[in-house]
Design an enzyme around this catalytic site. Structure first.
Site, mmCIF file in Angstrom:
data_model
loop_
_atom_site.group_PDB
_atom_site.id
_atom_site.type_symbol
_atom_site.label_atom_id
_atom_site.label_comp_id
_atom_site.label_asym_id
_atom_site.label_seq_id
_atom_site.Cartn_x
_atom_site.Cartn_y
_atom_site.Cartn_z
ATOM 1 N N GLN A 94 1.069 -1.205 0.053
ATOM 2 C CA GLN A 94 -0.032 0.055 -0.144
ATOM 3 C C GLN A 94 0.823 1.431 0.259
ATOM 4 O O GLN A 94 0.476 2.161 -0.849
ATOM 5 C CB GLN A 94 -1.134 -0.062 1.172
ATOM 6 C CG GLN A 94 -1.920 0.973 1.333
ATOM 7 C CD GLN A 94 -3.029 0.898 0.109
ATOM 8 O OE1 GLN A 94 -3.374 -0.262 -0.122
ATOM 9 N NE2 GLN A 94 -3.352 2.070 -0.650
ATOM 10 N N HIS A 130 2.235 3.150 -3.210
ATOM 11 C CA HIS A 130 1.282 3.895 -3.852
ATOM 12 C C HIS A 130 1.857 5.263 -4.073
ATOM 13 O O HIS A 130 1.701 5.985 -5.131
ATOM 14 C CB HIS A 130 0.011 3.571 -3.769
ATOM 15 C CG HIS A 130 -1.041 2.488 -4.098
ATOM 16 N ND1 HIS A 130 -1.143 2.528 -5.727
ATOM 17 C CD2 HIS A 130 -1.529 1.525 -3.650
ATOM 18 C CE1 HIS A 130 -1.936 1.404 -5.659
ATOM 19 N NE2 HIS A 130 -2.093 0.729 -4.684
ATOM 20 N N GLU A 185 -10.652 1.914 2.540
ATOM 21 C CA GLU A 185 -10.931 1.539 1.325
ATOM 22 C C GLU A 185 -10.430 0.273 1.094
ATOM 23 O O GLU A 185 -11.289 -0.512 0.519
ATOM 24 C CB GLU A 185 -9.707 2.467 0.517
ATOM 25 C CG GLU A 185 -9.590 1.932 -1.103
ATOM 26 C CD GLU A 185 -8.503 2.484 -1.715
ATOM 27 O OE1 GLU A 185 -8.516 2.658 -2.831
ATOM 28 O OE2 GLU A 185 -7.520 2.901 -1.032
ATOM 29 N N HIS A 186 -9.430 -0.504 1.641
ATOM 30 C CA HIS A 186 -9.152 -1.699 1.822
ATOM 31 C C HIS A 186 -9.079 -2.483 2.778
ATOM 32 O O HIS A 186 -8.525 -1.643 3.999
ATOM 33 C CB HIS A 186 -7.737 -2.189 1.038
ATOM 34 C CG HIS A 186 -7.397 -1.433 -0.150
ATOM 35 N ND1 HIS A 186 -6.882 -0.486 -0.811
ATOM 36 C CD2 HIS A 186 -8.028 -2.051 -1.587
ATOM 37 C CE1 HIS A 186 -6.884 -0.194 -1.661
ATOM 38 N NE2 HIS A 186 -7.608 -1.202 -2.636
ATOM 39 N N ASP A 218 -6.474 -5.869 -6.673
ATOM 40 C CA ASP A 218 -5.974 -4.873 -7.572
ATOM 41 C C ASP A 218 -5.785 -5.243 -8.925
ATOM 42 O O ASP A 218 -5.911 -4.522 -9.855
ATOM 43 C CB ASP A 218 -4.669 -4.478 -7.028
ATOM 44 C CG ASP A 218 -4.686 -3.410 -5.958
ATOM 45 O OD1 ASP A 218 -5.686 -3.038 -5.615
ATOM 46 O OD2 ASP A 218 -3.443 -3.362 -4.976
ATOM 47 N N HIS A 227 -53.693 18.762 -8.226
ATOM 48 C CA HIS A 227 -53.504 17.467 -7.934
ATOM 49 C C HIS A 227 -54.806 16.587 -7.784
ATOM 50 O O HIS A 227 -54.800 15.545 -8.514
ATOM 51 C CB HIS A 227 -52.604 17.346 -6.887
ATOM 52 C CG HIS A 227 -50.970 17.633 -7.138
ATOM 53 N ND1 HIS A 227 -50.702 18.852 -7.698
ATOM 54 C CD2 HIS A 227 -49.726 16.894 -6.977
ATOM 55 C CE1 HIS A 227 -49.285 18.797 -7.707
ATOM 56 N NE2 HIS A 227 -48.676 17.635 -7.387
#
Length: 430
Positions: free
Chosen positions: A253, A256, A322-323, A356, A416
């Site tokens: 991670q 990245h 996220e993960h 991924d 209406h």
């Protein structure tokens, strides 16, 4: 200095960690606004100028139809992309929802799903190239029935790599637009003389890309998947886990970007120290992208030691990663208690890298706590629900008294209420 280890007690504050997850775009929004305005007003000319300014590249043209690609990608890469496509398609085809048809008070009510017509997939290209993101964005859109799909990606000095072309062709994209950053999002959102306008823009990117997506979606110019921040992983692990494997997952991670976050939650201080030692060892033994990994580990990452795994789960749900990896002896039981996460990886043989690239789930995910309200990208991202109803005269007659009461209360009975009443006073004939 290495990764920070903290034992979590009553006096421990999660605020610095949680605030880091909530990306502050205020300063970036101010920088992005004039870029969006410049592209909206200047079209292709503005895009060329901004590309030269930010990327120091003068592209020959901006749009490259995938059908015109005459190159040839590495056969092993093509085989990997084809296998990934196969798995992604199997998983995402299973997500196609069935239209709904139900009887309510004698009437037929239902839902039909219809696709968005045009989509842009943003594929980052700054610190690394991501053909996998092209597959993840384009394939679900194709399955949903989107007609027009373009890739927007930063320009490269050597031109579009064959690997990106291959991914675009395999996934089924129509064209590649070589414009990055906020100007790329603006060009796809407004359209220019040569760049097609898209109704929907998806994909990860840096803070300028995110700010552009947020601004343009807020103005109603485009729809977006979710506002994304820096990538992140949270691992819940106990002594059942292999510290070397957990360290590898945290570092995967970290590579990245400098602002990526890697967090380990455990119930064992001994295990925490083992993982920290493995991280230090790996940084020395695997020097590729070392500066990026070290910045992420030292400045954005944590090992949090809780008194038990229940507290690890509670923090994970608060953080909404996220993960999320769960590498514990009872990972199935812990997973039942997870309420907020982009994508979850269960057991010792499920590193994030599988999602991924190849397992078939989608890697375009909400970040910065976004999984509390957003979902991972999928077929439903590109489908709209169209509700319908077919009312019978018998039901109209039975339900009119309720319409009369409600419309009178709201002061809308004259039109209406009357639109129902008038149908009951003409002997049932249109």
């Amino acid at each position: 200095m290495s990764i920070r280890i903290r034992e979590v007690g009553k006096d421990f504050s999660f605020e610095p960690i949680l605030q880091r997850a909530k990306q502050d775009l205020n300063d970036t929004l101010a920088l992005v606004r004039p870029i969006l305005d410049q592209v909206r007003e200047g079209g292709d000319k503005a895009v060329y100028e901004l590309t030269q300014k930010f990327d120091r590249i003068k592209p020959e043209k901006l749009v490259y139809p995938v059908s015109e690609w005459k190159g040839k990608a590495d056969p092993e890469l093509v085989a990997a992309l084809e296998k990934a496509k196969e798995n992604i398609e199997i998983f995402h085809k299973a997500q196609i929802p069935a239209d709904l048809d139900v009887k309510v008070s004698g009437n037929t009510l239902g839902i039909r799903y219809t696709p968005i017509e045009s989509v842009t997939v943003y594929a980052p290209g700054g610190k690394a190239l991501y053909p996998s993101t092209i597959l993840m964005g384009v394939i679900p859109a194709k399955i949903a029935g989107v007609k027009n799909i373009q890739i927007v990606t930063p320009p490269q000095k050597e031109g579009i790599p064959d690997g990106l072309y291959a991914a675009a062709k395999i996934a089924g994209a129509d064209s590649i637009v070589t414009v990055g950053g906020a100007q790329g999002i603006a060009a796809a959102s407004y359209g220019t003389e040569t760049i097609s306008r898209s109704e929907f823009v998806i994909g990860p990117g840096n803070k300028f890309v995110t700010a552009a997506k947020v601004l343009l979606s807020g103005q109603g110019v485009i729809g977006i998947d979710s506002p994304a921040g820096p990538s992140e992983v949270l691992v819940i692990a106990d002594n059942f886990a292999n510290p070397n494997w957990v360290a590898a997952d945290l570092l995967s991670q970290a590579e990245h970007g400098e602002d990526s976050a890697a967090i380990l939650c455990t119930d064992s201080l001994e295990f925490a120290k083992k993982v920290s030692a493995e991280i230090d060892k790996a940084l020395k033994e695997r020097p590729k992208r070392e500066a990026i990994k070290r910045a992420s580990i030292e400045n954005e990452s944590w090992i949090l030691v809780f008194s038990n795994l229940e507290e690890c789960v509670n923090f994970s749900n608060l953080y909404a990663p996220e993960h999320l990896e769960i590498q514990t002896e009872n990972y199935h039981e812990l997973f039942k208690k997870i309420t907020h996460a982009g994508s979850v990886f269960l057991g010792p043989y499920s590193p994030v890298a599988m999602g991924d690239y190849i397992s078939g789930t989608n890697h375009i995910l909400p970040t910065a706590g976004g999984s509390r309200i957003f979902s991972s990208l999928g077929v439903l991202t590109f489908l709209k629900r169209v509700t319908y109803q077919e009312v019978t005269r018998d039901s109209l007659e039975k339900l009119y008294p309720y319409v009369k009461v409600l419309s009178e209360f709201e002061g809308l009975d004259e039109e209406h209420g009357n639109s129902v009443k008038v149908r009951l006073s003409q002997n049932g004939k249109p």
